[in-house]
Write a protein that holds these residues in place. Structure first.
Motif, PDB file in Angstrom:
ATOM      1  N   CYS A  32       1.114  -1.036   0.370  1.00  0.00           N
ATOM      2  CA  CYS A  32       0.059   0.436  -0.606  1.00  0.00           C
ATOM      3  C   CYS A  32       0.702   1.496  -0.430  1.00  0.00           C
ATOM      4  N   HIS A  33       2.111   1.086   0.273  1.00  0.00           N
ATOM      5  CA  HIS A  33       3.176   2.246  -0.136  1.00  0.00           C
ATOM      6  C   HIS A  33       2.887   3.705   1.087  1.00  0.00           C
ATOM      7  N   THR A  34       2.199   2.970   2.372  1.00  0.00           N
ATOM      8  CA  THR A  34       2.207   3.502   3.768  1.00  0.00           C
ATOM      9  C   THR A  34       3.843   3.526   3.994  1.00  0.00           C
ATOM     10  N   LYS A  35       4.223   4.969   4.690  1.00  0.00           N
ATOM     11  CA  LYS A  35       5.460   4.792   4.866  1.00  0.00           C
ATOM     12  C   LYS A  35       4.870   4.639   6.878  1.00  0.00           C
ATOM     13  N   GLU A  36       6.267   4.142   7.572  1.00  0.00           N
ATOM     14  CA  GLU A  36       5.762   4.051   9.170  1.00  0.00           C
ATOM     15  C   GLU A  36       6.995   3.310   9.216  1.00  0.00           C
ATOM     16  N   PRO A  37       7.088   3.716  10.902  1.00  0.00           N
ATOM     17  CA  PRO A  37       8.507   3.365  11.704  1.00  0.00           C
ATOM     18  C   PRO A  37       8.505   1.386  12.119  1.00  0.00           C
ATOM     19  N   SER A  38       9.513   0.731  11.943  1.00  0.00           N
ATOM     20  CA  SER A  38       9.727  -0.142  11.997  1.00  0.00           C
ATOM     21  C   SER A  38      10.660  -1.206  12.421  1.00  0.00           C
ATOM     22  N   LYS A  39      10.586  -2.354  12.400  1.00  0.00           N
ATOM     23  CA  LYS A  39      11.703  -3.270  12.732  1.00  0.00           C
ATOM     24  C   LYS A  39      12.139  -4.102  12.290  1.00  0.00           C
ATOM     25  N   THR A  40      11.035  -4.423  10.971  1.00  0.00           N
ATOM     26  CA  THR A  40      10.664  -5.960  10.531  1.00  0.00           C
ATOM     27  C   THR A  40      11.011  -5.705   9.108  1.00  0.00           C
ATOM     28  N   ARG A  41      11.506  -6.910   8.366  1.00  0.00           N
ATOM     29  CA  ARG A  41      11.410  -6.513   6.755  1.00  0.00           C
ATOM     30  C   ARG A  41      12.080  -8.001   6.296  1.00  0.00           C
ATOM     31  N   CYS A  42      12.000  -8.198   4.721  1.00  0.00           N
ATOM     32  CA  CYS A  42      12.794  -9.564   5.193  1.00  0.00           C
ATOM     33  C   CYS A  42      14.511  -9.023   3.989  1.00  0.00           C
ATOM     34  N   THR A  43      15.045  -9.925   4.112  1.00  0.00           N
ATOM     35  CA  THR A  43      16.395  -9.615   4.109  1.00  0.00           C
ATOM     36  C   THR A  43      16.587  -9.111   2.775  1.00  0.00           C
ATOM     37  N   GLU A  44      15.411  -9.360   1.844  1.00  0.00           N
ATOM     38  CA  GLU A  44      15.586  -8.339   0.396  1.00  0.00           C
ATOM     39  C   GLU A  44      14.938  -6.650   0.031  1.00  0.00           C
ATOM     40  N   GLY A  45      14.955  -6.237   2.017  1.00  0.00           N
ATOM     41  CA  GLY A  45      14.458  -5.332   1.562  1.00  0.00           C
ATOM     42  C   GLY A  45      12.848  -5.131   1.264  1.00  0.00           C
ATOM     43  N   HIS A  46      12.105  -5.744   1.948  1.00  0.00           N
ATOM     44  CA  HIS A  46      10.668  -5.971   1.779  1.00  0.00           C
ATOM     45  C   HIS A  46      10.133  -5.728   3.102  1.00  0.00           C
ATOM     46  N   TYR A  47       8.665  -4.787   2.946  1.00  0.00           N
ATOM     47  CA  TYR A  47       8.189  -4.737   4.608  1.00  0.00           C
ATOM     48  C   TYR A  47       6.690  -4.283   3.831  1.00  0.00           C
ATOM     49  N   VAL A  48       6.195  -5.467   4.900  1.00  0.00           N
ATOM     50  CA  VAL A  48       4.328  -5.206   4.500  1.00  0.00           C
ATOM     51  C   VAL A  48       4.061  -4.507   5.739  1.00  0.00           C
ATOM     52  N   CYS A  49       3.089  -3.561   5.500  1.00  0.00           N
ATOM     53  CA  CYS A  49       2.398  -2.795   6.960  1.00  0.00           C
ATOM     54  C   CYS A  49       1.236  -3.968   7.835  1.00  0.00           C
ATOM     55  N   SER A  50       1.232  -4.170   8.771  1.00  0.00           N
ATOM     56  CA  SER A  50       0.074  -4.628   9.686  1.00  0.00           C
ATOM     57  C   SER A  50      -1.344  -4.576   9.305  1.00  0.00           C
ATOM     58  N   ALA A  51      -2.018  -3.994   8.444  1.00  0.00           N
ATOM     59  CA  ALA A  51      -2.837  -3.356   7.983  1.00  0.00           C
ATOM     60  C   ALA A  51      -3.229  -4.779   6.432  1.00  0.00           C
ATOM     61  N   CYS A  52      -2.384  -4.166   5.771  1.00  0.00           N
ATOM     62  CA  CYS A  52      -2.013  -5.139   4.554  1.00  0.00           C
ATOM     63  C   CYS A  52      -1.891  -7.250   5.100  1.00  0.00           C
ATOM     64  N   HIS A  53      -0.693  -7.270   6.155  1.00  0.00           N
ATOM     65  CA  HIS A  53      -0.786  -8.655   6.102  1.00  0.00           C
ATOM     66  C   HIS A  53      -2.124  -9.014   6.967  1.00  0.00           C
ATOM     67  N   THR A  54      -3.030  -8.201   7.855  1.00  0.00           N
ATOM     68  CA  THR A  54      -4.086  -8.771   7.767  1.00  0.00           C
ATOM     69  C   THR A  54      -4.891  -8.228   7.503  1.00  0.00           C
ATOM     70  N   ALA A  55      -4.863  -7.873   5.786  1.00  0.00           N
ATOM     71  CA  ALA A  55      -6.102  -7.875   5.718  1.00  0.00           C
ATOM     72  C   ALA A  55      -7.237  -9.325   5.402  1.00  0.00           C
ATOM     73  N   GLY A  56      -8.831  -8.540   5.226  1.00  0.00           N
ATOM     74  CA  GLY A  56      -9.318  -9.851   5.022  1.00  0.00           C
ATOM     75  C   GLY A  56     -10.198 -10.754   6.513  1.00  0.00           C
ATOM     76  N   MET A  57      -8.840  -9.581   8.189  1.00  0.00           N
ATOM     77  CA  MET A  57      -9.913 -10.244   8.811  1.00  0.00           C
ATOM     78  C   MET A  57     -10.885  -9.875   9.330  1.00  0.00           C
TER      79      MET A  57
ATOM     80  N   VAL B  17      -5.933 -10.792  17.658  1.00  0.00           N
ATOM     81  CA  VAL B  17      -7.542 -10.817  17.996  1.00  0.00           C
ATOM     82  C   VAL B  17      -8.156 -11.852  17.716  1.00  0.00           C
ATOM     83  N   MET B  18      -7.577 -13.256  16.983  1.00  0.00           N
ATOM     84  CA  MET B  18      -8.723 -14.400  17.698  1.00  0.00           C
ATOM     85  C   MET B  18      -8.462 -15.394  18.079  1.00  0.00           C
ATOM     86  N   VAL B  19      -6.847 -14.896  19.125  1.00  0.00           N
ATOM     87  CA  VAL B  19      -6.940 -15.841  20.206  1.00  0.00           C
ATOM     88  C   VAL B  19      -8.152 -15.923  21.175  1.00  0.00           C
ATOM     89  N   GLY B  20      -8.587 -14.202  21.168  1.00  0.00           N
ATOM     90  CA  GLY B  20      -8.930 -13.467  22.498  1.00  0.00           C
ATOM     91  C   GLY B  20     -10.679 -13.883  22.026  1.00  0.00           C
TER      92      GLY B  20
END
Length: 234
Positions: A26-51, A88-91
């Motif tokens: 989605c090209h949102t920019k935000e601070p994070s500590k996580t990315r893949c070794t190729e430099g890709h980052y997926v925000c939480s909103a995109c990661h949980t799409a459909g939840m 979310v799912m546990v609760g």
């Protein structure tokens, strides 16, 4: 397929400090500590799409077994091997099983509140905060049941005690993280807690993990849910 980066499949890396990342979807920019070794980052909103399907799925459930409910959600397309959707799912599974077992709760309202609170618990907190989001989700569950706020007395204590019980189970097994394992541990701790403090008996069954092949960091026999520890189910 063993999951890592949702874009290219490369391994994930965790940084010592936040860096500004741009979501590859989605090209949102935000601070994070996580990315893949190729430099890709997926925000939480995109990661949980459909939840959002969680609420509808839970409202259709008749089971009193939160593990059974959780596993059905884990098998839906929106759920990945690891990710903040588990927060979310546990609760949600616990609220649904509690309602179906006779617990007095406005389930649609409770599930909406669970969604709102659980989505605010980011991915990676298990390592970075020392408090796994699956364990936190059980505390949110008890907070909703008991109507806890920062100013209440007994319900405040119950909510924090629930989280501590779940985190103790998770911490005793140790890492690396597994969202499936930690979700199961949290739910089993919560089922005992609900019986003890709320007098509601949730159904439960022996848990044997079916997700190990998707987890690059599976701890094998050290996991209490490993098929290797349940030979009759192997």
């Amino acid at each position: 397929m063993r999951e890592e980066c949702l874009i290219c499949g490369a391994p994930l890396e965790y940084l010592a400090a936040d860096e500004m990342m741009e979501c590859a979807l989605c090209h949102t920019k935000e601070p994070s500590k996580t990315r893949c070794t190729e430099g890709h980052y997926v925000c939480s909103a995109c990661h949980t799409a459909g939840m959002d399907a969680v609420i509808g799925a839970c409202l259709r459930e008749a089971s009193k077994d939160p593990i059974e409910i959780l596993t059905r959600m884990m098998d839906q397309p929106f759920c990945h091997m690891h990710g903040p959707e588990h927060h979310v799912m546990v609760g949600a599974a616990l609220l649904t099983a509690y309602h179906n077992a006779g617990g007095e709760i406005d389930l649609p309202q409770a599930l909406a509140e669970m969604m709102s609170r659980g989505k605010n618990v980011p991915g990676g907190v298990c390592g970075f905060w020392g408090a796994c989001g699956a364990g936190i989700s059980t505390g949110i569950f008890v907070s909703i049941l008991s109507k806890a706020t920062p100013l209440t007395e007994e319900s405040f204590g119950l909510s924090n005690l629930m989280t501590s019980r779940a985190l103790e189970k998770i911490g005793t097994v140790g890492g690396p993280r597994c969202c499936k394992r930690d979700s199961y541990l949290s739910i089993l701790a919560a089922a005992d807690f609900v019986r003890e403090h709320f007098g509601v008996e949730l159904d439960r069954h022996e848990v044997v993990c079916g997700y190990a092949a998707q987890n690059n960091q599976c701890i094998g026999k050290r996991c209490p849910f490993s098929r290797a520890n349940h030979p009759k189910d192997a």
